[in-house]
Scaffold this active site. Structure first.
Site, PDB file in Angstrom:
ATOM      1  N   ASP A  18      -3.375  10.611  -2.937  1.00 18.22           N
ATOM      2  CA  ASP A  18      -4.674  10.065  -3.312  1.00 18.22           C
ATOM      3  C   ASP A  18      -4.468   8.826  -4.177  1.00 18.22           C
ATOM      4  O   ASP A  18      -3.664   8.839  -5.109  1.00 18.22           O
ATOM      5  CB  ASP A  18      -5.458  11.132  -4.089  1.00 18.22           C
ATOM      6  CG  ASP A  18      -6.859  10.670  -4.453  1.00 18.22           C
ATOM      7  OD1 ASP A  18      -7.781  11.032  -3.706  1.00 18.22           O
ATOM      8  OD2 ASP A  18      -7.026   9.975  -5.455  1.00 18.22           O
TER       9      ASP A  18
ATOM     10  N   ASN B 199     -13.319  -0.620  -6.680  1.00 21.08           N
ATOM     11  CA  ASN B 199     -14.540  -1.009  -5.967  1.00 21.08           C
ATOM     12  C   ASN B 199     -15.635  -1.457  -6.927  1.00 21.08           C
ATOM     13  O   ASN B 199     -16.339  -2.438  -6.673  1.00 21.08           O
ATOM     14  CB  ASN B 199     -15.050   0.176  -5.123  1.00 21.08           C
ATOM     15  CG  ASN B 199     -14.212   0.437  -3.892  1.00 21.08           C
ATOM     16  OD1 ASN B 199     -13.558  -0.467  -3.370  1.00 21.08           O
ATOM     17  ND2 ASN B 199     -14.222   1.672  -3.419  1.00 21.08           N
TER      18      ASN B 199
ATOM     19  N   ASP C 147     -10.430  -2.267  -0.202  1.00 21.33           N
ATOM     20  CA  ASP C 147      -9.794  -2.217   1.124  1.00 21.33           C
ATOM     21  C   ASP C 147      -8.382  -2.778   1.065  1.00 21.33           C
ATOM     22  O   ASP C 147      -7.447  -2.240   1.674  1.00 21.33           O
ATOM     23  CB  ASP C 147     -10.623  -2.998   2.139  1.00 21.33           C
ATOM     24  CG  ASP C 147     -11.907  -2.278   2.528  1.00 21.33           C
ATOM     25  OD1 ASP C 147     -12.051  -1.091   2.185  1.00 21.33           O
ATOM     26  OD2 ASP C 147     -12.764  -2.908   3.174  1.00 21.33           O
TER      27      ASP C 147
ATOM     28  N   ASP D 138      -9.876   7.536   0.096  1.00 19.15           N
ATOM     29  CA  ASP D 138      -8.660   7.116  -0.597  1.00 19.15           C
ATOM     30  C   ASP D 138      -7.529   8.128  -0.428  1.00 19.15           C
ATOM     31  O   ASP D 138      -6.565   8.115  -1.188  1.00 19.15           O
ATOM     32  CB  ASP D 138      -8.957   6.917  -2.088  1.00 19.15           C
ATOM     33  CG  ASP D 138      -9.547   8.163  -2.743  1.00 19.15           C
ATOM     34  OD1 ASP D 138      -9.724   9.182  -2.042  1.00 19.15           O
ATOM     35  OD2 ASP D 138      -9.830   8.125  -3.951  1.00 19.15           O
TER      36      ASP D 138
END
Length: 276
Positions: A142, A150, A159, A185
Site C-alpha cells: 500500500d 492527491n 497518478d 493505492d
C-alpha cells in the site's frame, strides 16, 4: 502491440489435445504442463471440452498455420489457442483489436496486471500449491500517503506516484513473479517458488526503492507478506493474512514489512533497522 505475446498466457495444442508448447506466462499460471491434455489443465475435466459444451478449436479443426513466437522457439501453429479467463483467443498475429484484449487484464495507469487477471492467477497458483506443493509468497503493498499527495498536489501527481511505485516493483521482482495493481493505492505480488524469507528481502528492496524516488514529497509504502499452508482452503485465506500483516505494518509506522505466517507467528521488519 510489441511484446503482447509475452503478456498473454499462450499454449500450443496438438490434434490429440496435448500441450506441446507454452510461453512463460502460461508456465507461471499452470506450472509444468507440456505433454498434458489441455482440458485437464485448463478446466480440470477428464474428457475433452467439446463434450461439455465448451468451444474447442482443436475439435473444430481451426488452424491458421502462423508462426508464433512463444519465447522458446518459433512453432508452426497447427492448433493454437490463447486461453485466459475461460475464453479462447486466436493466435497473437491474428488479433486485430489487440488493445481491447490487452486492456481486459492490464492496468492502464501502471501497466501492471489488473485485479481481474490477478484473481484468476491467484486461483491457478493456489491450485498448484494444493496439487504439487509448489510454494509461493504473497506481498500485499500500500502506498502510505496517496490521499495526502492527491489533496496537496492534485490527482495527476498521485497518478505519477503510482507509476513510479510500479516501476520499483518491476525492478525488484523476477520475470517468473507476477504483480498487479489491486486497486487504488494497493498492489499485490505473487512470488513463485519462494520462501517467506526471500519474500521479506524483496519487500525491503521495494520499500528502499520507493523511499529513494525523487518526488514532490517523500514516498513510502507498507507491505504485508504471507504464504500458503496445508489448512488453507483457497488463496483468499493467504490473502487475508497478507492483508492483516499489511495493516499491522501501516499501524506501526511507514516503510515496514509485516509478516503473518499460517501458524500465527507475526512480526515486523523495519527497513531502518535492516539498513543500520
Amino acid at each position: 502491440m510489441e511484446g503482447i505475446e509475452r503478456l498473454l498466457p499462450s499454449i500450443i495444442i496438438d490434434s490429440n489435445y496435448r500441450i506441446v508448447a507454452a510461453n512463460q506466462t502460461a508456465k507461471n499460471m499452470f506450472g509444468e504442463i507440456i505433454g498434458k491434455e489441455c482440458y485437464k489443465v485448463l478446466y480440470n475435466l477428464e474428457t475433452p471440452c467439446y463434450q461439455h459444451g465448451i468451444k474447442c478449436p482443436v475439435y473444430g479443426k481451426e488452424n491458421g498455420f502462423d508462426i508464433v513466437d512463444l519465447e522458446f522457439e518459433s512453432y508452426l501453429r497447427g492448433y493454437g489457442v490463447i486461453p485466459w479467463g475461460g475464453m479462447f483467443y486466436e493466435s497473437v498475429v491474428n488479433i486485430t483489436n489487440i488493445n481491447n484484449i490487452r486492456s481486459s487484464f492490464i492496468d492502464n495507469l501502471t501497466q501492471l496486471y489488473n485485479r481481474k487477471f490477478m484473481l484468476n492467477f491467484l486461483e491457478k497458483t493456489h491450485n498448484l500449491w494444493k496439487r504439487y506443493k509448489q510454494p509461493y509468497t504473497l506481498l500485499f503493498m500500500d502506498l502510505d500517503n496517496l490521499k495526502e499527495i492527491n489533496d496537496n498536489y492534485g490527482h495527476t501527481a498521485g497518478d505519477e506516484a503510482l507509476i513510479k511505485v510500479a516501476l520499483c516493483i518491476r525492478a525488484h521482482i523476477r520475470s517468473s513473479d507476477t504483480a498487479a495493481r489491486w486497486g487504488g493505492d494497493e498492489f499485490l505480488m505473487v512470488l513463485s517458488n519462494t520462501s517467506i524469507e526471500y519474500g521479506e528481502k524483496v519487500a525491503l528492496r521495494i520499500i528502499k526503492c520507493v523511499g529513494d524516488i525523487q518526488f514532490f514529497t517523500k514516498l513510502s509504502v507498507s507491505i504485508g507478506a504471507s504464504q500458503p499452508s496445508d489448512n488453507d482452503k483457497s488463496y483468499s485465506e493467504v490473502l487475508a493474512r497478507a492483508d492483516k500483516a499489511l495493516y499491522q505494518a501501516k499501524q506501526s509506522g511507514k516503510s515496514k514489512v509485516g509478516v503473518l505466517k499460517a501458524d500465527g507467528l507475526s512480526y515486523l521488519i523495519d527497513i531502518k533497522e535492516e539498513s543500520a
